[in-house]
Design an enzyme around this catalytic site. Structure first.
Site, PDB file in Angstrom:
ATOM      1  CE  LYS A  72      -3.972   1.707   2.732  1.00  0.00           C
ATOM      2  NZ  LYS A  72      -4.827   1.382   3.900  1.00  0.00           N
ATOM      3  CB  SER A 147      -8.164   3.127   2.794  1.00  0.00           C
ATOM      4  OG  SER A 147      -7.335   2.587   3.809  1.00  0.00           O
ATOM      5  CB  SER A 171      -8.248   0.155   5.633  1.00  0.00           C
ATOM      6  OG  SER A 171      -9.021   1.317   5.524  1.00  0.00           O
TER       7      SER A 171
HETATM    8  N1  GLN Z   1     -13.053   3.446   6.316  1.00  0.00           N
HETATM    9  C1  GLN Z   1     -12.541   3.837   7.607  1.00  0.00           C
HETATM   10  C2  GLN Z   1     -12.195   5.299   7.569  1.00  0.00           C
HETATM   11  O1  GLN Z   1     -12.440   5.883   6.580  1.00  0.00           O
HETATM   12  C3  GLN Z   1     -11.343   3.011   7.966  1.00  0.00           C
HETATM   13  C4  GLN Z   1     -10.138   3.384   7.215  1.00  0.00           C
HETATM   14  C5  GLN Z   1      -8.947   2.569   7.575  1.00  0.00           C
HETATM   15  O2  GLN Z   1      -9.056   1.507   8.187  1.00  0.00           O
HETATM   16  N2  GLN Z   1      -7.800   3.073   7.241  1.00  0.00           N
HETATM   17  O3  GLN Z   1     -11.716   5.870   8.488  1.00  0.00           O
END
Ligand code: GLN
Length: 469
Positions: A72, A147, A171
């Protein structure tokens, strides 16, 4: 699709070389990447690196040696552009690598590219990337989740055998569920966060995307363990996770908390969880009742705590030290224009939210109450883990949604993580394993275990993977 372990044994038996694996990866990428957009950067010198690894292959090379992987793009990679999918870091080239990356490199793993994400890992669909969305390889009209969307796509589309992602609220597990691969979020402190671009430091954790549970065990073992650069990384020795899986799961106790299969969860997903529960029981696991009544408040607490920490962590991006600078009449104007132009809308929303809940007069009403709730959630989980070894739930309330369907509706987007966020708030380890698809779309089954009990989690997950097939 071939597992990492199978690729490793082909290499061991000299039926493949690192060079041939890289070629295969590039041709798979060539065929589908234009549609899927999983990568922000591909490493052009991966071919030479593979040849070098082939030449230098030691006797008894480990399971990752010579095999390409993706990471990532919020993980720092020395000399390789690392953007966090933000304009504010568009040309940033870090001077060092994250500890997890270093550890993989030391074991002969080969970085092939950096994957797309929601800007600064804030989002659930990869649509908040400043460089355009990724698409779901199972159905490209749908989101891959986020994400860590690009990482899930790379693994599910057959580009790389595994990928690293990161979690703050789901994510890794959520995109794994949407794309039909295995997503593991280790316990808080299990893997060093050094070199992971910080979103919410009390929640962030590096995780893995793989094609099966045993591969998750292999990659976790390679990156876990104490790191002097991260004071929150735990001292405990890293267990033999594959060895743990070989013990089987018979006798483990599990629960299916009602709070995770109620309103808002698609009936087909709930039914798949209940089917999996019956199959686990038939395999000799014991089912117990558990209640987790504070679950519905986890999302609210998360959307106070995570933005609060983000507002502080992102203060460093001011156009002075990293990224493009927008000049203004004075220093303050330069800060404002650099941040105004550099950050996307969702990141700005989080910074505003976070600053608001931390400001005098609101701190007690929001931030403090959210922290109290977090403490209650932890207590509730630790009471549950006195009765059961693992919890079985859906990973997500729905299957992958259409591109564009939620991007203008933050609350609907946030709901995608309602079932994954509690594990982050409580520091648990958790995993998403593919169940039976629903209307052709992947369904994720989630298991959660007590902090630092990845051994138990993986034992149960390997059993789950076996029975739901
Ligand atoms: N979707 C969640 C957020 O937007 C989690 C994101 C993540 O785990 N990095 O904060």
């Amino acid at each position: 699709m071939e597992t990492l372990r199978d690729a490793a044994s082909r290499l061991r038996r000299a039926e493949a070389t690192s060079g041939s694996l890289v070629e295969a990866a590039f041709s798979a990428i060539e065929a589908r990447e234009a549609d899927l957009h999983s990568f922000l950067t591909l490493l052009p010198d991966a071919r030479e690196a593979a040849e070098e690894l082939d030449r230098a292959r030691p006797e008894g090379a480990g399971p990752l040696y010579g095999i390409p992987y993706a990471a990532k793009d919020n993980l720092m990679t020395e000399g390789v552009r690392t953007t966090a999918a933000s304009r504010i870091l568009a040309e940033y080239v870090p001077p060092y690598s994250a500890t997890a990356i270093e550890r993989l490199t030391a074991q002969g793993a080969l970085l092939l590219g950096k994957t797309n994400l929601d800007e600064f890992a804030m989002g659930s669909s990869t649509e908040h990337s400043a460089f355009g969305p990724s698409r779901n390889p199972i159905d490209p009209t749908r989101v891959p989740g986020g994400s860590s969307g690009g990482s899930a796509v790379a693994v599910a589309a057959g580009f790389t055998h595994y990928a690293l992602g990161s979690e703050t609220g789901g994510s890794v597990r959520q995109p794994a569920a949407f794309c039909g691969c295995v997503g593991l979020k280790p316990s808080y402190g299990r893997v060093s966060r050094y070199g992971l671009i910080a979103f919410a430091s009390s929640l962030d954790q590096i995780g893995t995307l793989t094609r099966d549970v045993r591969d998750a065990a292999v990659v976790l073992a390679a990156i876990a363990g104490r790191d002097a650069h991260d004071q929150t990384s735990v001292q405990d020795a890293v267990p033999d996770y594959l060895g743990a899986i070989s013990l089987g799961a018979k006798g483990l106790r599990f629960g299916v908390p009602q709070e995770y299969i109620g309103e808002g969860v698609a009936p087909a997903i709930r039914d798949e969880v209940l089917r999996a529960a019956d199959l686990l029981e038939a395999q000799g696991l014991t089912r117990r009742d558990v209640r987790l009544p504070h679950t519905p408040y986890a999302l609210d607490a998360y959307y106070i705590i995570a933005p609060a920490e983000a507002s502080s962590n992102l203060a460093r991006f001011d156009g002075m030290r990293y990224g493009p600078r927008a000049e203004g009449d004075d220093l303050l104007e330069s800060y404002k224009s650099s941040r105004g132009e550099g950050f996307g809308a969702e990141v700005k929303r989080r910074i505003l939210l976070g600053t608001y809940v931390l400001s005098a007069g609101y701190y007690d009403t929001y931030y403090l109450r959210a922290q109290r709730l977090r403490a209650l959630l932890r207590q509730e989980f630790s009471a549950a883990f006195a009765d059961v070894d693992v919890l079985l739930t859906p990973t997500t309330p729905t299957t992958a949604f259409e591109i564009g369907a939620r991007v203008d509706d933050p609350l609907a987007m946030y709901m995608a993580d309602a079932l994954t966020i509690p594990a982050n708030l409580a520091g648990l380890c958790a995993i998403s394993v593919p169940g039976r698809p629903s209307e052709g779309l992947p369904v994720g089954l989630q298991l959660m275990a007590a902090p630092m009990r990845e051994d138990v989690l993986l034992r149960a997950a390997a059993a789950l993977e076996e029975v739901v097939r």
